[in-house]
Write a protein that holds these residues in place. Structure first.
Motif, mmCIF file in Angstrom:
data_model
loop_
_atom_site.group_PDB
_atom_site.id
_atom_site.type_symbol
_atom_site.label_atom_id
_atom_site.label_comp_id
_atom_site.label_asym_id
_atom_site.label_seq_id
_atom_site.Cartn_x
_atom_site.Cartn_y
_atom_site.Cartn_z
ATOM 1 N N GLY A 84 42.492 85.797 -2.400
ATOM 2 C CA GLY A 84 43.679 85.463 -2.555
ATOM 3 C C GLY A 84 44.381 85.709 -0.989
ATOM 4 O O GLY A 84 45.565 84.866 -0.713
ATOM 5 N N ASP A 85 43.891 86.636 -0.335
ATOM 6 C CA ASP A 85 44.439 86.930 1.146
ATOM 7 C C ASP A 85 43.771 85.762 1.967
ATOM 8 O O ASP A 85 44.434 85.691 3.330
ATOM 9 N N HIS A 86 43.002 84.989 1.780
ATOM 10 C CA HIS A 86 42.281 83.848 2.426
ATOM 11 C C HIS A 86 42.609 82.456 2.170
ATOM 12 O O HIS A 86 42.402 81.571 2.940
ATOM 13 N N ALA A 87 42.720 82.284 0.900
ATOM 14 C CA ALA A 87 42.886 80.689 0.433
ATOM 15 C C ALA A 87 44.053 80.466 -0.468
ATOM 16 O O ALA A 87 44.187 79.323 -1.010
ATOM 17 N N GLY A 196 35.002 85.428 8.426
ATOM 18 C CA GLY A 196 35.506 86.030 7.014
ATOM 19 C C GLY A 196 35.418 87.367 7.103
ATOM 20 O O GLY A 196 35.541 88.121 7.921
ATOM 21 N N ASP A 197 35.224 87.822 5.605
ATOM 22 C CA ASP A 197 35.213 89.047 5.329
ATOM 23 C C ASP A 197 33.961 89.693 5.574
ATOM 24 O O ASP A 197 33.556 91.136 5.214
ATOM 25 N N LEU A 198 32.792 89.105 6.166
ATOM 26 C CA LEU A 198 31.615 89.838 6.425
ATOM 27 C C LEU A 198 31.830 90.799 7.339
ATOM 28 O O LEU A 198 30.984 91.910 7.577
ATOM 29 N N GLY A 237 37.470 88.398 9.523
ATOM 30 C CA GLY A 237 38.608 88.055 8.247
ATOM 31 C C GLY A 237 39.604 89.138 8.382
ATOM 32 O O GLY A 237 41.034 88.699 7.720
ATOM 33 N N HIS A 238 39.732 90.217 8.851
ATOM 34 C CA HIS A 238 40.531 91.229 9.045
ATOM 35 C C HIS A 238 40.189 92.198 10.195
ATOM 36 O O HIS A 238 39.299 92.243 10.595
ATOM 37 N N GLY A 239 41.352 92.459 11.016
ATOM 38 C CA GLY A 239 41.270 93.295 12.275
ATOM 39 C C GLY A 239 41.045 92.542 13.472
ATOM 40 O O GLY A 239 40.977 91.170 13.389
#
Ligand SMILES: [Zn+2]
Length: 415
Positions: A84-87, A196-198, A237-239
């Motif tokens: 949900g935070d990406h798409a 992304g969140d990898l 994906g973050h940071g």
């Protein structure tokens, strides 16, 4: 990560992303909006590709930031995965395109994203519940996991897909990690990876306590595959973004090494006939040199969660404790222990353990009193106090929020 963040609550993750809410230009034609989840984009060639669309709450904010840099049409919106935070911010991008008289952008994603959206709709109540707890109530999750929230991909691929951004090659690659539907992008002429969140500036979030299976070994393999390309940039994906080949390759290789160490140790123990409960109690850790890496701090995911993920991948639901195959109810068991020891002795012991800082043991005892009598206000308050102390000392954002949420639910019962 998952769900829709309120940027004002981002201080729940101290030091996580100092650039929250800002736009960063990495090099000519490449920029990233730091939302709770990042939105990366390539521009300057007449049209744009955008990687992830942020959340329901922050999609419009991401569009506004992008429009300060470029007014080119969006050629493609690409999801790194279906969380949900990406798409879930896609509608804001489509609305922007239509307002400007541009063509409706095409959405690219891995072929399994659609199945994820269908699962969310099927389990929408559960998804709202667990995400509200996981993110400490920072999200409006009401109605978030219903069909109207989803912008399904127009174009899908299975293993890899080669695109062209007005002459610049862009590669989409599938690799499982936090999700089964993950895509990482490679821009070969720039040696730039959007992953992304990898990579999320923390020990990877594999083994989330309330969510479906994640893919620890494949996660390591994917990071190793990206490292082989010797990227000059990693846009996570973050940071914060990572710059320079040496650091990029180190982050990828060392994160993969940490995951492999945990994975291999769990598998070794399973093969030796250990039960899941034995493996959890073994307290598997990573070497000190890895634990000291700033990008492997246990601030989101943590090692014990990774251990659980690997166990679940290869073993069944049974812990290995005979009493847990067809367990006595917690009320019966609690009542038996209370009858043996006496309520006062139980509460006293829990309090002593709490006061000496042995919080896990304190909670295990205090729960017995609560299970025996769920309206015992002294037991409720003691459990809440222990959970609050656990939340205060817990580094993992996810675990911290679950402890705090459980304490809050108990406190509500005494009001
Ligand atoms: Zn995420």
């Amino acid at each position: 990560m998952s769900s829709t963040a309120n940027p004002n609550r981002s201080n729940n993750l101290p030091g996580f992303d100092p650039m929250m809410g800002q736009l960063e230009v990495l090099e000519s034609g490449i920029a990233m909006f730091h939302g709770f989840a990042n939105v990366a984009f390539a521009y300057g060639r007449g049209e744009m590709i955008v990687v992830d669309t942020s959340s329901r709450l922050m999609g419009a904010m991401a569009v506004r930031a992008i429009r300060e840099v470029s007014d080119e049409p969006f050629a493609f919106l690409i999801y790194t995965h279906g969380h949900g935070d990406h798409a879930f911010g896609t509608e804001a991008f489509i609305a922007d395109a239509l307002t400007r008289g541009h063509a409706r952008p095409k959405i690219w994603a891995h072929e399994d994203v659609a199945g994820r959206f269908k699962r969310y709709a099927l389990t929408r109540g559960w998804q709202s519940h667990i995400n509200r707890l996981q993110f400490g109530g920072a999200f409006a999750t009401d109605g978030l996991f219903e069909e109207k929230s989803f912008s399904y991909p127009d174009l899908v691929y299975r293993d890899e897909q080669f695109l062209d951004l007005v002459g610049e090659p862009v590669e989409l690659h599938h690799g499982m990690g936090e999700t089964d539907d993950a895509t990482w992008l490679w821009m070969p002429t720039r040696r730039l990876a959007m992953v992304g969140d990898l990579i999320v500036s923390s020990m990877p979030n594999t083994g989330n306590p309330n969510k479906v299976q994640r893919y620890t070994l494949e996660w390591a393999e994917t990071l190793e595959a990206i490292a082989k390309l010797a990227p000059r940039y990693i846009l996570p994906g973050h940071g914060p973004a990572y710059r320079g080949e040496e650091l990029c390759v180190e982050v990828l290789r060392e994160t993969a090494r940490a995951l492999r160490i945990i994975h291999d140790e769990v598998v070794r123990r399973l093969n030796a006939g250990e039960w899941p409960v034995d493996i959890v109690e073994a307290g598997i850790s990573i070497p000190a040199d890895l634990a000291a890496k700033p990008y492997l701090r246990p601030i989101y995911g943590c090692v014990p969660f990774v251990v659980r993920d690997v166990i679940r991948r290869y073993a069944g639901w049974w812990s290995g404790e005979p009493s847990q195959m067809f367990p006595a109810t917690r009320k019966d068991h609690g009542s038996d222990i209370m009858a043996l020891c006496g309520r006062q002795a139980i509460l006293e012991r829990a309090r002593t353990l709490k006061d000496s800082g042995q919080l896990k043991r304190a909670l295990a005892i205090a729960e017995i009193a609560l299970n025996a009598n769920s309206s015992d206000t002294e037991a409720i308050t003691l459990n809440a106090e222990i959970l609050e102390a656990m939340a205060a000392s817990e580094r993992s954002f996810i675990a911290r929020n679950f402890f705090a949420g459980a304490a809050r639910q108990l406190r509500d019962r005494t009001k």
